[in-house]
Structures are given as C-alpha cells and as structure tokens.
Design a protein around this motif. Structure first.
Motif, PDB file in Angstrom:
ATOM      1  N   GLU A 310      -7.516  29.955 -22.897  1.00  0.00           N
ATOM      2  CA  GLU A 310      -7.583  28.632 -23.521  1.00  0.00           C
ATOM      3  C   GLU A 310      -6.571  27.673 -22.934  1.00  0.00           C
ATOM      4  OE1 GLU A 310      -7.224  28.660 -27.702  1.00  0.00           O
ATOM      5  OE2 GLU A 310      -9.099  29.731 -28.057  1.00  0.00           O
ATOM      6  N   ASP A 343     -11.806  25.334 -24.160  1.00  0.00           N
ATOM      7  CA  ASP A 343     -11.430  24.888 -25.510  1.00  0.00           C
ATOM      8  C   ASP A 343     -12.380  23.768 -25.909  1.00  0.00           C
ATOM      9  OD1 ASP A 343     -10.342  24.046 -27.867  1.00  0.00           O
ATOM     10  OD2 ASP A 343      -8.286  23.876 -27.130  1.00  0.00           O
ATOM     11  N   TYR A 346     -10.974  20.363 -27.284  1.00  0.00           N
ATOM     12  CA  TYR A 346      -9.899  19.683 -26.568  1.00  0.00           C
ATOM     13  C   TYR A 346     -10.250  18.208 -26.426  1.00  0.00           C
ATOM     14  CZ  TYR A 346      -5.810  19.745 -23.497  1.00  0.00           C
ATOM     15  OH  TYR A 346      -4.558  19.554 -22.954  1.00  0.00           O
ATOM     16  N   ARG A 454      -0.948  28.233 -29.554  1.00  0.00           N
ATOM     17  CA  ARG A 454      -2.177  27.721 -30.154  1.00  0.00           C
ATOM     18  C   ARG A 454      -1.860  26.597 -31.130  1.00  0.00           C
ATOM     19  NH1 ARG A 454      -3.554  33.222 -29.894  1.00  0.00           N
ATOM     20  NH2 ARG A 454      -2.924  33.612 -32.041  1.00  0.00           N
ATOM     21  N   ARG A 457      -1.432  23.402 -29.246  1.00  0.00           N
ATOM     22  CA  ARG A 457      -2.697  22.783 -28.874  1.00  0.00           C
ATOM     23  C   ARG A 457      -3.390  22.201 -30.102  1.00  0.00           C
ATOM     24  NH1 ARG A 457      -3.189  27.438 -26.243  1.00  0.00           N
ATOM     25  NH2 ARG A 457      -5.027  28.090 -27.424  1.00  0.00           N
TER      26      ARG A 457
END
Length: 497
Positions: A310, A343, A346, A454, A457
């Motif tokens: 990812e 992802d 995103y 994570r 993100r």
C-alpha cells in the motif's frame, strides 16, 4: 487524428483517414500511446467522417458473469464523458485485446470474448449510440465481430500489419507520437520486486526503519524534521541518479535500482506517507529535475514489497503527476491507475487521475506549485463545500462549476481544524512521545509500526473532507492534500486541441 496522444477536438493539421478493420486495428496503439494488452478499449466517433473523440480503457474482467454489468457501465461512462467534452458521440468503436496463453489460440480467445463484445454492443445500442466496429486483437491477428463477410474477415482472422510499415505509423512518426510497449511492460517498470533475495532484503530494511520513523512522523513536535530529512535524502538520490548517463528503459531501471540501497529507499518510502512531505516533493515536476524525480519515484515504487504494497500509492502518484506534467499522458494514467490499485481510497491519486482523464491542463497545478516551491509552509487553504469539490473533479467533469476557495491563516491548532475530527496523533489531547505505542498497539515493533503507517495514510485521506462514515464535513472539505489545496480553481484546457 492530431498530434496529441488524446484526440480532444478537430485537428487543424494533417488528418488521416482510416478505412476498414485492418487500419483501425493498426491505429489502436497510436490512439492509446501503448499496446493495450488484456484490455477493452472503446473509442467515441463524432461527425459524418468519424472523428476520434474520447476513449476509455479497462482490463477485461476475468469472470464472464461480470461482463454484462461492466459493459453497461463502460457504455454509460464513455457516452456521458463524451457529452461533457465533445458532444454526444455518433458511433463507437470497440477493441478487445487479449493474447492467448500459448500464443497460438487466437481463434479460441476471439470466440470466448464474443459474449463480452455482444454485451458492449447491446449496452451502447440501448443508449442510442451504434457500434460501428468491434474488433478482437489476439496473437498478432484481428477479427471483426461486426463484419459477416468471410472474404475480408475470415474465421481464422487476418494478421496485423508489421510495426512501422503503415501510413498511420508514418503519420504518427511525423507528428512525434511515441508508442510504448505493451501495457504489461509499462506496469512492470512500476511493479514491486519479485526476486526473493531482493524482496527479503528490502523488507528487512522497511521493518528496521518503520519503528523509528513512524512515531516521529506522528509526533507534531518532530514531524517537520522528518520531512526535511526525507526531502533532503530524496534530493541526494535524485542527484545521484542524474549523474548516470541515459540508457534504454529496461537497462536504466536496473541501473537505478543498483544506485539506491535498501535503507535509503525505506527511509524515503516511509517519509512520503506523510501527505505534506509528499506534496512538497511534487514540486520536482518538470525539466531535468522532473525526469530525475520520475526515475526516483519509479525506483521507490518497485521497493514497496510484501505487506508494504500500500505504501506504493505515494511514489506511484508522484510518478503519475510528473508523467502528466511532462506530457506523458499514457504513462501518467498507468502510474495513477496502479496507485489506486495499491490504495483505492488514495485521494491525491483519485483527483489527478480524474483531472488527467477529463483533459484538464496540468499547467494550472504547475503554476501553483512554482509559487509555493520553496519547500516552506504555504498558507492554509480550505475548500468551501464538498459539493463543489465533487462537481469539479468528480461527476461534474471538466465543465463542472469552479471551486470556491478561501484562504485562512495558519493557526497553532491547524492540525485539528483540517477536516473531520481529531488527528490520529490525538491521545487525550497530547501527542505521543517518540517511540511510544499508540492505544491498542502492542508496542513499537514492526506490527505496531505498520499500523501507525496506515494511520498516517488514513490521515491523508480523512483530510479530503470526509468523516469516517464517508459523509462530507459540514463547514469545509479538503481537496485531496496540500498540493491541490493551493489551487484557487482548476479549469479545463481551453486552447486549441
């Protein structure tokens, strides 16, 4: 056809007339900029002479049960998108491109895909747009699903023209249109390593770096230092790559991989998970600097191995942005599509992919970045209303309403004002100390560190103005990260096509 990879309107220069399935099949790589393997391609035609308009590509679904719904969605997307840009199409051409596993079973592949071709023709016809031609390209031959005449379209198919031997090839060479390899070749340059020894070494480096870097990224007191370290290291690596003489693509990629060690790659990959650092790196977008940055982002994308897959969303999105900024639209679409594959949520990749496909002019973003390219903190920018954001780069397309943006001063607590609630660093009102575990984690080991990455993100995505439940914030909506926040409005390209 004009001198751009994408045909956006009638050309004032030389035009090429294509006659029959053979010339259409030969033209496909020049329309797309690469050979679209394992893909369905739909091209809109306009006017009595069939001028090429918008085009759409998607990987062929593996399950035949998906073909009907996918066909309906593709037909609707192409027709509605064409209406926004060039007007309603008068006809559509369909290409199904898929080689057989053994390279010798093209007729079987053609027959296997026939129901999909029929579903596409039916879906377009249901929207009152006829399919002028539907071709299957497999194993160096082509077949027509529309022509019943065995004299021109025999059951065994007809061979494709040799590359570079047609009028279309000559016209494309004159116009400066470059055709890459296959889609599979383009994706391979950005795909994670697969060699076990290389994967194992890079994975160990990422696991070593994560426990120390991630807590610092999440700590407001020191995250700016991490950003400076990341950008300085990235600049050093770019300069190192720039000192290497140019080489063919495959050789260049192997050489670039050897110039960057595992620990350097791990540090930059993890540092780019912070969206502000990522956006500052986006200023390397043109000229020799942009080409060096593109080589770096490709190299880093190949290093996102194993459970760190990812993490490739950040370097892939930057690679897509640089490609788009430097005029390589096919390369940009491939990189951005792979970023969304890594992802799907995103936001930065979603916005750039939409903008590229809608034909927006990247110069608008380049101007904004040049004005904020000193690496310092720019003014906080908030986009008023999630509806305007979605209309401009979402369903509204290139002709949606302009974004209404207001600038506000940076505040001491700007992190808490950015979107939809508390940041991931909130732990009862205090930031976690470096190396400490977040609530619910077992400690600063690789597993906990992976969770923190994570979270970084997630923070970048939540900053796009959606709450955890997916509802837009009431007062303001972030436009996919600070890179696009600095843009007061994004307008479609209005110059001559």
């Amino acid at each position: 056809m004009n001198k751009h990879h994408e045909s956006t309107g009638p050309s004032d220069g030389q035009q090429i007339t294509l006659r029959g399935p053979a010339e259409l099949a030969d033209a496909l790589p020049y329309l797309m900029g690469f050979h679209p393997s394992d893909s369905v391609v739909m091209v809109a035609l306009h006017g009595g002479r069939g001028r090429f308009g918008g085009r759409l590509r998607l990987g062929i679904p593996r399950e035949p049960g998906e073909w009907g719904p996918v066909a309906e969605q593709l037909a609707e997307s192409l027709i509605s998108g064409s209406e926004r840009r060039d007007g309603r199409p008068d006809a559509i051409v369909i290409f199904l491109c898929q080689d057989s596993p053994d390279g010798e079973s093209g007729p079987l592949t053609m027959e296997r895909l026939r129901p999909f071709a029929q579903s596409l023709r039916t879906a377009c016809g249901a929207l009152d747009v006829p399919v002028l031609e539907a071709l299957c390209l497999s194993d160096g031959r082509y077949w027509s699903y529309c022509c019943p005449d065995g004299r021109c379209c025999p059951p065994q198919g007809k061979p494709l023209a040799m590359p570079g031997t047609t009028v279309m090839a000559a016209a494309a060479a004159y116009a400066g249109i470059r055709v890459r390899g296959t889609l599979r070749d383009m994706e391979a340059r950005l795909a994670p390593w697969r060699t076990p020894d290389e994967v194992s070494a890079q994975l160990r480096a990422l696991d070593r770096a994560a426990p120390s870097l991630v807590p610092r990224i999440l700590d407001e007191r020191v995250k700016a230092e991490v950003a400076k370290e990341t950008l300085a290291l990235a600049r050093t690596l770019m300069d190192r790559l720039g000192r290497t003489p140019p080489a063919p693509e495959a050789v260049s990629d192997l050489g670039d991989d050897k110039l960057i060690d595992q620990d350097e790659a791990a540090a930059v990959i993890l540092g780019l998970q912070d969206r502000e650092t990522r956006d500052k790196a986006a200023v390397w977008m043109e000229g020799p600097e942009g080409h060096r940055a593109l080589r770096l982002w490709r190299t880093l994308a190949r290093r996102c191995v194993g459970p760190y897959g990812e993490h490739a969303a950040a370097p892939l999105t930057l690679a897509g942005w640089v490609s788009w900024s430097t005029g390589d639209e096919p390369g940009a679409r491939v990189a951005l599509a792979m970023a969304l594959r890594a992802d799907p949520e995103y936001t930065f990749a979603q916005l750039l992919h939409r903008a590229c496909n809608e034909g927006l002019d990247p110069e608008t973003l380049r101007r904004c970045l040049r004005g904020d390219g000193d690496g310092g903190e720019g003014p906080e920018t908030e986009v008023a209303g999630a509806e305007e954001t979605g209309a401009a780069l979402g369903a509204g397309g290139a002709r949606g309403p302009a974004l209404h943006v207001r600038r506000v001063r940076p505040a001491a607590n700007r992190a808490r004002r950015r979107a939809s609630g508390r940041r991931v660093t909130d732990t009862g009102g205090t930031a976690p100390a470096p190396g400490s575990a977040r609530p619910g984690t077992a400690g600063p080991g690789p597993v906990a560190a992976g969770r923190r990455v994570r979270d970084v993100r997630r923070y970048g995505r939540r900053g796009a103005g959606t709450r955890r439940g997916g509802r837009p914030g009431r007062s303001t909506a972030r436009l996919g990260g600070d890179l696009l926040d600095v843009c007061a409005r994004i307008r479609p390209h209005t110059g001559s096509p």
